[in-house]
Design a protein around this motif. Structure first.
Motif, PDB file in Angstrom:
ATOM      1  N   ASN A  84       0.814  -1.225   0.000  1.00 20.96           N
ATOM      2  CA  ASN A  84       0.000   0.000   0.000  1.00 20.96           C
ATOM      3  C   ASN A  84       0.846   1.273   0.000  1.00 20.96           C
ATOM      4  N   ARG A  85       2.174   1.144  -0.176  1.00 22.71           N
ATOM      5  CA  ARG A  85       3.013   2.339  -0.218  1.00 22.71           C
ATOM      6  C   ARG A  85       2.847   3.023  -1.555  1.00 22.71           C
ATOM      7  N   THR A  86       2.826   4.330  -1.531  1.00 22.13           N
ATOM      8  CA  THR A  86       2.556   5.124  -2.728  1.00 22.13           C
ATOM      9  C   THR A  86       3.542   4.789  -3.834  1.00 22.13           C
ATOM     10  N   GLU A  87       4.871   4.794  -3.484  1.00 21.27           N
ATOM     11  CA  GLU A  87       5.900   4.588  -4.497  1.00 21.27           C
ATOM     12  C   GLU A  87       5.807   3.186  -5.092  1.00 21.27           C
ATOM     13  N   PHE A  88       5.315   2.225  -4.274  1.00 20.48           N
ATOM     14  CA  PHE A  88       5.158   0.850  -4.743  1.00 20.48           C
ATOM     15  C   PHE A  88       4.007   0.800  -5.759  1.00 20.48           C
TER      16      PHE A  88
END
Ligand code: ADP
Length: 543
Positions: A84-88
């Motif tokens: 759920n990380r933005t960059e991911f």
């Protein structure tokens, strides 16, 4: 300083921006470089090697399901799922992502770049460089600021010194402003220095005048023989001169009038002057000396002071005494021959005297009459000399001629007493008042006859001293004068021995006339006498 600080922050911002750009490029390049090795069997070792060399970069390798497969900073097994990380999510969706975020894991602000390969490779870096740069710049600017302040301080010091020093010098040495010093100072302050120099010179002059004046005043008060005293209403002494201490016989410092004297008469007079507020003058005797005292109230800044002067009055008192004595003497000298004349005249007129007595009485009357005339004659001469009003005319006379004529006048007396008169007179001519000079010499010569012994000698010498001054000596071998009487023979009516001179024509005025004439002509008279042996009068002539 504030401007510099703001500029430095701004520069820091600019510089950090370019550093970030560089870093991003580097991160980007690194990402590409590592993804190229993704298929290699040593990929994880490569990641390790890379991390070791680039310790400032954090490398994370994330599976497509979000599970962390490698992390250069943390133990990947313990790490959360990053799905759920933005960059991911962005990298999964777009293939690439860049993102700035606070990293909860390492507790700092991080810059993330992620790219999709087989999985997702993420490189992140702390943006602390931004902060460091600002600190670095602020520190640099601060240091520069400090240096600038120090340099400014030194320069302003030098600059201010050049302005202040002359002023300091003036205040240290206000009387020593040289022209070179003025020329060497700033043009702007030169007019002030010139003015200060002028004012100080003026002040110095005034000061000198004041000092000289003070010195004169104190010289006068110190040396004046009159006693001077300045006291206030409470009798405190404000000024006292040495003569006062002498008058009152004190030799220590005196502060109050009460320390100086407790003479009631003086204190009453001082109080009188204070109360009446007017000048008071009076005579007083202090320690057996007569003084005339002048008290004057004077005001100093509305404070009343008394200025007191003590003037030695002995001479005046003596003069008064002499005048009194003189009047008494004159009355007596006139009265006694007149009484005698009257007495004998009465006897004759009563008819009681016989023929022979009448002749004798007439002789006495004649003798007393002549004595009266002589006295009156001498008194007239004295009063003329006292007045001194007559202008003295000078003519040239020959001393030998004068003495021969005087001697001839007394020839009968000289023969009668069988006196030997000799002259040792040089050919001297002096300029003098003939009549006064003859009177002077006649009196002394006549005394040499009168007070001589029968068969005695009289020697008259007239010569010039080595300095050219003429002197006359009239020396007799007569009765002489006792030493203690010599000083008094010039006094009016003074006769050494009345009994011995009763037979002689004597008024006691002859030598006072001599003294007066000598004073008027500027001559001095010396007397040398040996009692019972003779007397010498020396007349020293000043032409
Ligand atoms: P007088 O008229 O008595 O002579 P002077 O004034 O001439 O008065 O003299 C004062 C006194 O001085 C005299 O009375 C006398 O006693 C003394 N005297 C003056 N001349 C002589 C002298 N040559 N020898 C001794 N006594 C003198």
């Amino acid at each position: 300083m504030v401007v510099l600080l703001i500029t430095s922050i701004f520069l820091g911002l600019l510089e950090s921006k370019s550093s970030i750009d560089q870093k991003l490029t580097y991160m980007d390049t690194s990402l590409k470089y590592l993804l190229e090795k993704e298929d290699s069997s040593n990929f994880y070792d490569d990641l390790d090697d890379f991390s070791k060399v680039n310790s400032n970069l954090r490398i994370t390798y994330i599976g497509t399901d979000g599970n962390v497969l490698y992390d250069s900073s943390e133990d990947y097994r313990k790490m959360d799922n990053h799905a759920n990380r933005t960059e991911f999510m962005e990298a999964m969706a777009k293939g690439k992502s860049s993102h700035i975020r606070n990293s909860d894991t390492i507790g700092s602000r991080l810059y993330y770049i992620s790219q999709k390969g087989n999985n997702i490779l993420r490189i992140s870096s702390e943006i602390s460089i931004f902060k460091n740069l600002i600190i670095y710049h602020v520190l640099t600017v601060f240091l520069i600021g400090v240096i600038v302040i120090i340099v400014l301080h030194i320069f302003t010091g030098i600059f201010v010194d050049r302005i202040i020093n002359p002023i300091k010098n003036i205040s240290d040495n206000p009387y020593d402003i040289s022209d070179e010093f003025i020329d060497g100072s700033y043009d702007e302050i030169q007019p002030y220095l010139i003015e200060i120099k002028r004012i100080t010179e003026e002040l110095e002059n005034e000061n000198m005048k004041l000092k000289n004046w003070n010195q004169k005043i104190s010289e006068i008060t110190e040396n004046i023989k009159e006693g001077m005293l300045l006291i206030d209403e409470d009798f405190n002494i404000n000024l006292i001169n040495p003569s006062i201490l002498k008058i009152f016989g004190k030799n220590k410092a005196i502060r109050s009038l009460n320390d100086l004297t407790n003479d009631k008469a003086l204190i009453i007079k001082i109080k009188e002057a204070l109360i009446l507020d007017e000048e008071v003058n009076f005579d007083i005797n202090i320690n057996n000396t007569d003084f005339r005292v002048y008290i004057d109230p004077i005001y100093n800044n509305d404070k009343k002071n008394l200025f007191i002067i003590f003037v030695d009055n002995t001479e005046n008192k003596r003069g008064e005494e002499l005048r009194r004595e003189f009047t008494a003497n004159v009355s007596h000298e006139l009265k006694s021959p007149l009484t005698s004349i009257n007495g004998y005249a009465e006897l004759i007129s009563s008819g009681l005297a016989n023929e022979k007595d009448i002749k004798e009485f007439a002789k006495i009357i004649n003798k007393e009459g002549l004595r009266l005339l002589d006295t009156i004659d001498d008194l007239l001469k004295l009063s003329k000399l006292d007045e001194g009003s007559e202008s003295i005319e000078f003519t040239e006379i020959n001393l030998e001629e004068v003495f021969r004529s005087i001697s001839n006048k007394f020839l009968p007396k000289i023969i009668e007493r069988n006196l030997l008169v000799t002259f040792d007179i040089d050919d001297i001519r002096i300029c003098t008042n003939e009549s006064l000079f003859i009177d002077l010499c006649t009196n002394i010569f006549e005394n040499a006859i009168k007070y001589n012994k029968d068969n005695g000698k009289i020697k008259v010498i007239a010569k010039r001293n080595e300095d050219g001054r003429a002197y006359i000596s009239i020396k007799d071998t007569g009765i002489g004068i006792k030493e203690e009487n010599i000083d008094r023979i010039f006094e009016r009516f003074y006769i050494v021995d009345k009994a011995r001179t009763s037979s002689l024509k004597s008024t006691g005025l002859g030598l006072s006339i001599v003294k007066h004439i000598a004073q008027n002509l500027g001559y001095t008279i010396d007397v040398k006498s040996v009692y019972k042996e003779g007397t010498e009068f020396i007349i020293r002539i000043n032409e």
